[in-house]
Scaffold this motif. Structure first.
Motif, PDB file in Angstrom:
ATOM      1  N   ALA A 158     -19.104 -37.470  13.693  1.00  0.00           N
ATOM      2  CA  ALA A 158     -19.256 -37.083  15.094  1.00  0.00           C
ATOM      3  C   ALA A 158     -20.217 -38.013  15.821  1.00  0.00           C
ATOM      4  O   ALA A 158     -20.030 -38.322  16.988  1.00  0.00           O
ATOM      5  CB  ALA A 158     -19.746 -35.638  15.183  1.00  0.00           C
ATOM      6  N   LYS A 159     -21.260 -38.485  15.096  1.00  0.00           N
ATOM      7  CA  LYS A 159     -22.222 -39.395  15.715  1.00  0.00           C
ATOM      8  C   LYS A 159     -21.592 -40.748  15.992  1.00  0.00           C
ATOM      9  O   LYS A 159     -21.870 -41.377  17.010  1.00  0.00           O
ATOM     10  CB  LYS A 159     -23.431 -39.537  14.782  1.00  0.00           C
ATOM     11  N   ARG A 160     -20.765 -41.228  15.075  1.00  0.00           N
ATOM     12  CA  ARG A 160     -20.168 -42.549  15.236  1.00  0.00           C
ATOM     13  C   ARG A 160     -18.896 -42.512  16.074  1.00  0.00           C
ATOM     14  O   ARG A 160     -18.446 -43.539  16.564  1.00  0.00           O
ATOM     15  CB  ARG A 160     -19.845 -43.134  13.850  1.00  0.00           C
ATOM     16  N   ASN A 161     -18.339 -41.346  16.209  1.00  0.00           N
ATOM     17  CA  ASN A 161     -17.033 -41.271  16.899  1.00  0.00           C
ATOM     18  C   ASN A 161     -17.195 -41.472  18.386  1.00  0.00           C
ATOM     19  O   ASN A 161     -18.014 -40.869  19.012  1.00  0.00           O
ATOM     20  CB  ASN A 161     -16.399 -39.919  16.613  1.00  0.00           C
ATOM     21  N   GLN A 162     -16.408 -42.400  18.948  1.00  0.00           N
ATOM     22  CA  GLN A 162     -16.441 -42.656  20.387  1.00  0.00           C
ATOM     23  C   GLN A 162     -15.052 -42.691  20.995  1.00  0.00           C
ATOM     24  O   GLN A 162     -14.882 -43.017  22.131  1.00  0.00           O
ATOM     25  CB  GLN A 162     -17.132 -44.011  20.649  1.00  0.00           C
TER      26      GLN A 162
ATOM     27  N   ASP B  44     -12.174 -42.668   6.315  1.00  0.00           N
ATOM     28  CA  ASP B  44     -12.575 -42.504   7.719  1.00  0.00           C
ATOM     29  C   ASP B  44     -13.880 -43.237   7.991  1.00  0.00           C
ATOM     30  O   ASP B  44     -14.055 -43.878   9.033  1.00  0.00           O
ATOM     31  CB  ASP B  44     -12.732 -41.005   8.047  1.00  0.00           C
ATOM     32  N   ARG B  45     -14.831 -43.114   7.043  1.00  0.00           N
ATOM     33  CA  ARG B  45     -16.134 -43.768   7.235  1.00  0.00           C
ATOM     34  C   ARG B  45     -15.975 -45.288   7.322  1.00  0.00           C
ATOM     35  O   ARG B  45     -16.575 -45.952   8.169  1.00  0.00           O
ATOM     36  CB  ARG B  45     -17.067 -43.410   6.082  1.00  0.00           C
ATOM     37  N   LEU B  46     -15.127 -45.860   6.432  1.00  0.00           N
ATOM     38  CA  LEU B  46     -14.919 -47.310   6.447  1.00  0.00           C
ATOM     39  C   LEU B  46     -14.270 -47.762   7.750  1.00  0.00           C
ATOM     40  O   LEU B  46     -14.621 -48.804   8.315  1.00  0.00           O
ATOM     41  CB  LEU B  46     -14.053 -47.713   5.249  1.00  0.00           C
ATOM     42  N   GLN B  47     -13.293 -46.963   8.242  1.00  0.00           N
ATOM     43  CA  GLN B  47     -12.655 -47.307   9.509  1.00  0.00           C
ATOM     44  C   GLN B  47     -13.642 -47.256  10.665  1.00  0.00           C
ATOM     45  O   GLN B  47     -13.632 -48.123  11.545  1.00  0.00           O
ATOM     46  CB  GLN B  47     -11.485 -46.358   9.775  1.00  0.00           C
ATOM     47  N   GLU B  48     -14.531 -46.250  10.667  1.00  0.00           N
ATOM     48  CA  GLU B  48     -15.533 -46.134  11.732  1.00  0.00           C
ATOM     49  C   GLU B  48     -16.495 -47.323  11.693  1.00  0.00           C
ATOM     50  O   GLU B  48     -16.856 -47.883  12.727  1.00  0.00           O
ATOM     51  CB  GLU B  48     -16.317 -44.824  11.565  1.00  0.00           C
ATOM     52  N   GLU B  49     -16.912 -47.716  10.468  1.00  0.00           N
ATOM     53  CA  GLU B  49     -17.821 -48.849  10.353  1.00  0.00           C
ATOM     54  C   GLU B  49     -17.142 -50.134  10.829  1.00  0.00           C
ATOM     55  O   GLU B  49     -17.767 -50.982  11.465  1.00  0.00           O
ATOM     56  CB  GLU B  49     -18.273 -48.991   8.906  1.00  0.00           C
ATOM     57  N   LYS B  50     -15.833 -50.279  10.526  1.00  0.00           N
ATOM     58  CA  LYS B  50     -15.105 -51.469  10.968  1.00  0.00           C
ATOM     59  C   LYS B  50     -15.043 -51.519  12.488  1.00  0.00           C
ATOM     60  O   LYS B  50     -15.275 -52.564  13.106  1.00  0.00           O
ATOM     61  CB  LYS B  50     -13.699 -51.445  10.358  1.00  0.00           C
TER      62      LYS B  50
END
Length: 259
Positions: A123-127, A192-198
């Motif tokens: 939720a914090k990284r999601n934009q 999901d975490r890897l995609q968000e970091e990318k």
């Protein structure tokens, strides 16, 4: 003497034109600088608006997830009460299988705690709104799947009184299935975490490229301005030299007239 005077006059007029051209160039340079400042202000305003919108969307997502978690906890509490009533009737069975069920509940609580932390991190990284909606559907599917599995587990436990051996086999199968679902869910969270970091890396790279372009434009503008100032100094030097020449010619002419 008249030719020299005409030549001096032409030099003087040419010097005046050069001064006027220098003043016009300074005016144009000032206008270009103001336009550039206005463009930078617009870029800063757009970045600020984007950050505010992202923060608002993140707050809304956290609120929705908090409400969903609250509803899930309430449903679990109500189900726990119903299960407590059912366990009172099946006390003998529960005592025999209490250790196994307690271990499974502990694993489930740990999995839920871990899932909550991962949800908060996403939720914090999601934009992006599309990604938030996709995660919400995935969480809803996971919750329904867990509820279905719990219902199936209770149905199997109701058959313990008739066939204890069959119940033991079913409990083991349920445990393996729970681990399989948990592993699959953890793998999905990791993807999901890897995609968000990318995506975050791509955004930072784009922002750095934009800042680099701005710095290069500013450096180029400073170089152009330095060259312009140097050219103006040369023009002023030539004008001074021509003025000195005109003054010398005027002195010579005056001396000739006196002679």
């Amino acid at each position: 003497a008249e030719e020299r005077a005409l030549t001096a006059e032409e030099l003087y007029q040419e010097g005046q034109k050069m001064l006027e051209r220098l003043a016009q160039m300074r005016k144009e340079d000032r206008m270009a600088w103001e336009q550039k400042q206005e463009g930078q202000r617009q870029i800063h305003a757009e970045i600020k608006h984007f950050n505010m919108e992202s923060q608002r969307l993140q707050d809304e997502q956290r609120e929705r997830e908090r409400q969903e978690e609250k509803r899930a906890l309430e449903q679990q509490r109500q189900k726990a009460e119903r299960e407590a009533a059912w366990e009172a009737e099946q006390q003998q069975i529960r005592l025999e299988k209490e250790k196994e069920l307690a271990r499974l509940r502990t694993m489930q609580e740990k999995a839920q705690d871990w899932k909550a932390e991962q949800d908060a991190l996403r939720a914090k990284r999601n934009q992006e709104a599309a990604d938030r909606e996709w995660r919400r559907r995935e969480l809803e599917k996971a919750r329904k799947k867990i509820e279905t599995e719990q219902q199936l587990k209770r149905d199997r436990l109701e058959q313990v009184a008739q066939k204890e051996q069959y119940l033991a086999m079913q409990v083991e199968q349920d445990r393996q299935e729970f681990h399989r679902v948990l592993r699959a869910y953890q793998e999905q969270l990791e993807r999901d975490r890897l995609q968000e970091e990318k995506r975050e890396l791509q955004k930072r790279t784009h922002a750095e490229e934009l800042r680099k372009q701005i710095r290069e434009m500013e450096e180029q503008r400073q170089q152009e301005r330095a060259a312009f100032i140097e050219e103006g100094r040369q023009l002023q030097k030539e004008i001074r030299e021509r003025n000195q020449l005109l003054a010398q010619l005027g002195q010579l002419k005056l001396q000739e007239f006196r002679s």
